[in-house]
Scaffold this motif. Structure first.
Motif, PDB file in Angstrom:
ATOM      1  N   ALA B 224       1.014  -0.991  -0.117  1.00  0.00           N
ATOM      2  CA  ALA B 224       0.206   0.166  -0.009  1.00  0.00           C
ATOM      3  C   ALA B 224       0.766   1.042  -0.291  1.00  0.00           C
ATOM      4  O   ALA B 224       0.561   2.143  -0.422  1.00  0.00           O
ATOM      5  CB  ALA B 224      -0.682   0.299   1.192  1.00  0.00           C
ATOM      6  N   PHE B 225       2.341   0.872   0.617  1.00  0.00           N
ATOM      7  CA  PHE B 225       3.076   2.097   0.787  1.00  0.00           C
ATOM      8  C   PHE B 225       2.997   2.815  -0.853  1.00  0.00           C
ATOM      9  O   PHE B 225       3.358   4.232  -1.429  1.00  0.00           O
ATOM     10  CB  PHE B 225       3.879   1.957   1.628  1.00  0.00           C
ATOM     11  CG  PHE B 225       4.878   3.537   1.897  1.00  0.00           C
ATOM     12  CD1 PHE B 225       4.438   3.819   3.791  1.00  0.00           C
ATOM     13  CD2 PHE B 225       5.657   3.491   1.445  1.00  0.00           C
ATOM     14  CE1 PHE B 225       5.225   5.558   3.643  1.00  0.00           C
ATOM     15  CE2 PHE B 225       6.533   4.766   1.675  1.00  0.00           C
ATOM     16  CZ  PHE B 225       6.676   5.168   3.184  1.00  0.00           C
ATOM     17  N   ARG B 226       4.400   1.334  -1.587  1.00  0.00           N
ATOM     18  CA  ARG B 226       4.732   1.696  -2.686  1.00  0.00           C
ATOM     19  C   ARG B 226       2.887   2.695  -3.658  1.00  0.00           C
ATOM     20  O   ARG B 226       3.704   3.158  -4.507  1.00  0.00           O
ATOM     21  CB  ARG B 226       4.764   0.763  -3.283  1.00  0.00           C
ATOM     22  CG  ARG B 226       6.020   0.138  -3.984  1.00  0.00           C
ATOM     23  CD  ARG B 226       5.807  -0.659  -4.624  1.00  0.00           C
ATOM     24  NE  ARG B 226       6.407  -1.976  -3.577  1.00  0.00           N
ATOM     25  CZ  ARG B 226       8.557  -2.639  -3.371  1.00  0.00           C
ATOM     26  NH1 ARG B 226       8.921  -1.674  -4.293  1.00  0.00           N
ATOM     27  NH2 ARG B 226       7.507  -3.560  -2.934  1.00  0.00           N
ATOM     28  N   ALA B 227       2.241   2.039  -4.069  1.00  0.00           N
ATOM     29  CA  ALA B 227       1.234   2.261  -3.930  1.00  0.00           C
ATOM     30  C   ALA B 227       0.439   3.743  -3.963  1.00  0.00           C
ATOM     31  O   ALA B 227      -0.444   4.480  -4.319  1.00  0.00           O
ATOM     32  CB  ALA B 227       0.064   1.201  -4.709  1.00  0.00           C
ATOM     33  N   ASN B 230      -0.402   9.557  -1.300  1.00  0.00           N
ATOM     34  CA  ASN B 230      -0.494  11.042  -0.529  1.00  0.00           C
ATOM     35  C   ASN B 230       1.164  11.674  -0.774  1.00  0.00           C
ATOM     36  O   ASN B 230       2.457  10.588  -1.159  1.00  0.00           O
ATOM     37  CB  ASN B 230       0.427   9.959   0.744  1.00  0.00           C
ATOM     38  CG  ASN B 230       0.308  11.115   1.751  1.00  0.00           C
ATOM     39  OD1 ASN B 230       0.975  11.975   1.536  1.00  0.00           O
ATOM     40  ND2 ASN B 230       0.134  11.457   3.168  1.00  0.00           N
ATOM     41  N   PRO B 231       1.392  12.881  -1.129  1.00  0.00           N
ATOM     42  CA  PRO B 231       2.011  13.217  -1.967  1.00  0.00           C
ATOM     43  C   PRO B 231       2.812  13.542  -1.200  1.00  0.00           C
ATOM     44  O   PRO B 231       4.591  13.551  -2.089  1.00  0.00           O
ATOM     45  CB  PRO B 231       1.562  14.789  -1.758  1.00  0.00           C
ATOM     46  CG  PRO B 231       0.335  15.213  -1.343  1.00  0.00           C
ATOM     47  CD  PRO B 231      -0.358  13.694  -1.079  1.00  0.00           C
ATOM     48  N   ASP B 232       3.245  13.548   0.022  1.00  0.00           N
ATOM     49  CA  ASP B 232       4.624  13.501   0.692  1.00  0.00           C
ATOM     50  C   ASP B 232       5.338  12.039   0.767  1.00  0.00           C
ATOM     51  O   ASP B 232       6.153  11.701   0.289  1.00  0.00           O
ATOM     52  CB  ASP B 232       4.097  12.963   2.562  1.00  0.00           C
ATOM     53  CG  ASP B 232       3.715  15.359   2.960  1.00  0.00           C
ATOM     54  OD1 ASP B 232       3.847  16.047   2.145  1.00  0.00           O
ATOM     55  OD2 ASP B 232       2.777  14.486   3.668  1.00  0.00           O
ATOM     56  N   VAL B 233       4.453  11.262   0.376  1.00  0.00           N
ATOM     57  CA  VAL B 233       5.254   9.502   0.498  1.00  0.00           C
ATOM     58  C   VAL B 233       5.769   9.283  -0.989  1.00  0.00           C
ATOM     59  O   VAL B 233       6.455   8.897  -1.255  1.00  0.00           O
ATOM     60  CB  VAL B 233       3.880   8.050   0.864  1.00  0.00           C
ATOM     61  CG1 VAL B 233       4.269   7.218  -0.006  1.00  0.00           C
ATOM     62  CG2 VAL B 233       3.802   8.645   2.025  1.00  0.00           C
ATOM     63  N   ARG B 234       4.812  10.058  -1.843  1.00  0.00           N
ATOM     64  CA  ARG B 234       5.746   9.916  -3.636  1.00  0.00           C
ATOM     65  C   ARG B 234       6.383  10.873  -3.622  1.00  0.00           C
ATOM     66  O   ARG B 234       7.675  10.130  -4.090  1.00  0.00           O
ATOM     67  CB  ARG B 234       4.058  10.959  -4.101  1.00  0.00           C
ATOM     68  CG  ARG B 234       3.351  10.364  -4.343  1.00  0.00           C
ATOM     69  CD  ARG B 234       3.210   9.236  -5.716  1.00  0.00           C
ATOM     70  NE  ARG B 234       4.377   8.783  -5.983  1.00  0.00           N
ATOM     71  CZ  ARG B 234       3.997   6.930  -5.936  1.00  0.00           C
ATOM     72  NH1 ARG B 234       3.088   6.562  -5.386  1.00  0.00           N
ATOM     73  NH2 ARG B 234       5.080   5.959  -5.827  1.00  0.00           N
ATOM     74  N   ASP B 238      10.240   8.830  -4.624  1.00  0.00           N
ATOM     75  CA  ASP B 238      10.119   9.881  -6.010  1.00  0.00           C
ATOM     76  C   ASP B 238      11.945  10.099  -5.763  1.00  0.00           C
ATOM     77  O   ASP B 238      12.858   9.722  -6.657  1.00  0.00           O
ATOM     78  CB  ASP B 238       9.639  10.239  -6.461  1.00  0.00           C
ATOM     79  CG  ASP B 238       8.309  10.220  -7.324  1.00  0.00           C
ATOM     80  OD1 ASP B 238       8.629   8.867  -7.639  1.00  0.00           O
ATOM     81  OD2 ASP B 238       7.238  11.585  -7.695  1.00  0.00           O
ATOM     82  N   ALA B 239      12.364  10.786  -4.834  1.00  0.00           N
ATOM     83  CA  ALA B 239      13.558  11.334  -4.505  1.00  0.00           C
ATOM     84  C   ALA B 239      14.619  10.221  -4.263  1.00  0.00           C
ATOM     85  O   ALA B 239      15.274  10.180  -4.464  1.00  0.00           O
ATOM     86  CB  ALA B 239      13.339  12.185  -3.013  1.00  0.00           C
ATOM     87  N   GLN B 240      13.936   9.440  -3.214  1.00  0.00           N
ATOM     88  CA  GLN B 240      15.402   8.402  -3.623  1.00  0.00           C
ATOM     89  C   GLN B 240      15.190   7.925  -4.440  1.00  0.00           C
ATOM     90  O   GLN B 240      16.319   6.793  -4.517  1.00  0.00           O
ATOM     91  CB  GLN B 240      14.154   7.172  -2.292  1.00  0.00           C
ATOM     92  CG  GLN B 240      15.408   5.960  -1.522  1.00  0.00           C
ATOM     93  CD  GLN B 240      14.907   5.800   0.136  1.00  0.00           C
ATOM     94  OE1 GLN B 240      15.474   4.812   0.091  1.00  0.00           O
ATOM     95  NE2 GLN B 240      15.905   7.126   0.637  1.00  0.00           N
TER      96      GLN B 240
END
Ligand SMILES: Nc1ncnc2c1ncn2[C@@H]1O[C@H](COP(=O)(O)OP(=O)(O)O)[C@@H](O)[C@H]1O
Ligand SMILES: [Mg+2]
Lengths: 272, 245
Positions: B224-227, B230-234, B238-240
């Motif tokens: 679920a985290f991968r998908a 949430n903009p903060d998660v994205r 993405d950064a990583q």
């Protein structure tokens, strides 16, 4: 619990509140120091049973002794020489220069010996103790000990306290002897007193009580040095800068306390 | 197993945790991710009461550790192993002596038993050949592994890892991941891992919490985290992964 967080307060309204806060903070600090000292002294009851604590105490004694020995020797000899010269020149006016032996001996035993030793040990040994424990604090090593339920006061402070309690009186006695030696050299070379007369005079007037009081003072100074060093070390924050501040503060507090406590011990034993 | 109940923590004017609530379940590998300086380490420190909340409380196995009396603290901390961010080894003890320290101080094991246990634990982190070195003679990553060995040497129920893989090379990082997963699988150790390393979190985590600006902005399984949308998660993902590819 030793790992504490800083207390945050809103900025003081005016000078009065700032001064009041400073006083309260100092009182609190004194309380915490006393508590550490009491728990460290209490922890020393484990000394006979704990091999680790004995080993650590002896190691700390060696470190303290060796670190300070050259400076102490140097300062002690020169203190004795200065005392003998000043007193000798004055006493010469009344042809009493023979008495510098007792004058040097008594002032060293009672005051100068423990005092000089205390200051030098605070500067040489206390400062590095504070720096070492401070570094441990900022590296989370103290916190790690606490998580493992290893009391840092027992583990770190008690052996250092034991070492200082032994080494400060020993060093103080050594300072007195070196000082008397230095005084004797000045007596012989500058004041034409022969060595035997000097020593005889020194021993004749020195009281055993002077020796005991001096050693007792030194013992208190040793406790002061270990306690301020460990307290400042345990309260260190903010990385390397904090370690520097802790070191400086521990030396200053030890100096001030040595002066004040020295005065009161003198008053207690020599006043009436 | 560990429950944060409306925990608020301020340092002066700065609110680091703002009314945070979540629960770590028994036997779980729970990750806390997020940018630097958002209070991940502060969260871990609350679990063993190296810090106390200004409001709310932290409950460990049904007991309020935040307000427990000092006398109960030792018993409650026995459950925990804690790997500090820098390893926190004592500089004047060798690696083996550092790992042996909790056994020597807190158990009645014989020197032989201690030696055995220490060498077995050091083997887990591949440090058995560096047992006699001093902390200053080994690299930062090795210090961290030695710290890990010390944290788990008493077989704790709960292990808190503060950035276990930062400063390690990728091969060693994956090795440590496997170790964390193994401790969890074989011994049922509840693990809370603070990290920047999303690789670890996504591969061995059971659940991942993302902390940002004093709040838990996402708490979900790796899938679920991968998908997550949430903009903060994205942004964090993405950064990583952009830097790495
Ligand atoms: N003991 C402390 N005193 C004051 N501020 C602190 C303390 N511990 C942490 N902080 C502050 O709290 C914030 C979060 O720190 P931390 O949890 O270490 O971040 P990270 O998420 O990178 O581990 C930082 O801004 C830090 O400055
Ligand atoms: Mg951190």
């Amino acid at each position: 619990m030793i790992t504490r967080e800083p207390i945050f307060l809103p900025p003081p309204r005016g000078r009065f509140e700032a001064a009041g806060r400073k006083c309260l903070a100092d009182l609190r600090e004194t309380g915490v120091c006393t508590k550490y000292l009491a728990s460290a002294l209490w922890a020393l009851r484990l000394l006979p049973a704990s091999r680790r604590m004995r080993k650590e105490s002896v190691a700390q004694m060696f470190v303290a002794g060796i670190k300070s020995l050259p400076v102490i020797t140097f300062v002690a000899i020169f203190t004795g020489m200065i005392l003998a010269l000043q007193l000798g020149l004055e006493l010469q006016r009344y042809s009493q220069e023979l008495y510098i032996g007792s004058a040097v001996m008594v002032s060293l035993l009672r005051e100068m010996g423990p005092f000089m030793t205390g200051l030098i040990l605070a500067a040489c040994v206390g400062s590095s103790m504070a720096a070492q424990i401070g570094t441990m604090s900022v590296n989370d090593e103290i916190a790690a000990l606490e998580i493992m339920s290893i009391d840092p006061v027992r583990f770190l402070m008690a052996p250092r306290l034991a070492a200082m309690i032994v080494i400060t009186p020993v060093m103080s006695f050594y300072t007195c002897m070196m000082g008397v030696l230095g005084g004797g050299v000045v007596g012989m070379t500058q004041l034409n007193i022969n060595w035997n007369q000097y020593v005889q005079n020194a021993l004749e007037f020195a009281d055993l009580r002077d020796l005991y009081v001096g050693l007792f003072k030194a013992l208190l100074f040793g406790m002061i040095i270990a306690t301020t060093a460990c307290y400042e070390g345990f309260s260190t924050r903010n990385g390397a800068v904090g370690v520097g501040q802790a070191t400086r503060r521990s030396v200053i507090s030890a100096f001030l306390l040595i002066l004040v406590v020295g005065y009161f011990v003198t008053r207690l034993f020599y006043n009436g | 197993m560990i429950r944060f109940e409306h925990v608020t923590k301020r340092f002066g004017a700065k609110t680091v945790l703002d009314d945070v609530s979540y629960e770590v379940r028994k036997g779980e590998v729970f990750f806390i991710v997020g940018p630097s300086g958002t209070g991940k380490s502060v969260s871990l420190k609350h679990m063993v009461r190296l810090l106390q909340p200004d409001e709310g409380r932290v409950v460990v196995a049904g007991e309020d550790i935040s307000h427990a009396p000092d006398s109960a603290l030792e018993r409650m901390r026995e459950r925990f192993g804690y790997l500090f961010q820098g390893g926190a080894l004592l500089a004047w003890l060798s690696v083996a002596d550092n790992v042996a320290l909790p056994l020597r101080e807190k158990t009645k094991m014989s020197e032989e038993e201690i030696h055995d246990k220490v060498m077995r634990t050091l083997a887990l982190v591949e440090l058995e050949n560096d047992a006699d070195k001093m902390p200053s003679e080994i690299s930062g990553g090795m210090q961290k592994r030695a710290g890990l060995a010390r944290a788990i040497v008493r077989d704790p129920e709960i292990v808190l890892y503060d950035e276990p893989t930062s400063g390690l090379d990728p091969v060693m990082s994956r090795h440590i991941d496997r170790l964390i997963a193994d401790l969890n699988n074989k011994l049922g150790v509840t693990s809370i891992v603070v990290t920047h390393d999303l690789n670890s979190a996504l591969s061995i985590g059971h659940r991942i919490a993302m902390l940002k600006g004093g709040h838990i902005v996402e708490l979900s399984t790796p899938e679920a985290f991968r998908a997550s949308t949430n903009p903060d998660v994205r942004e964090f993902m993405d950064a990583q992964f952009k830097i790495q590819s």
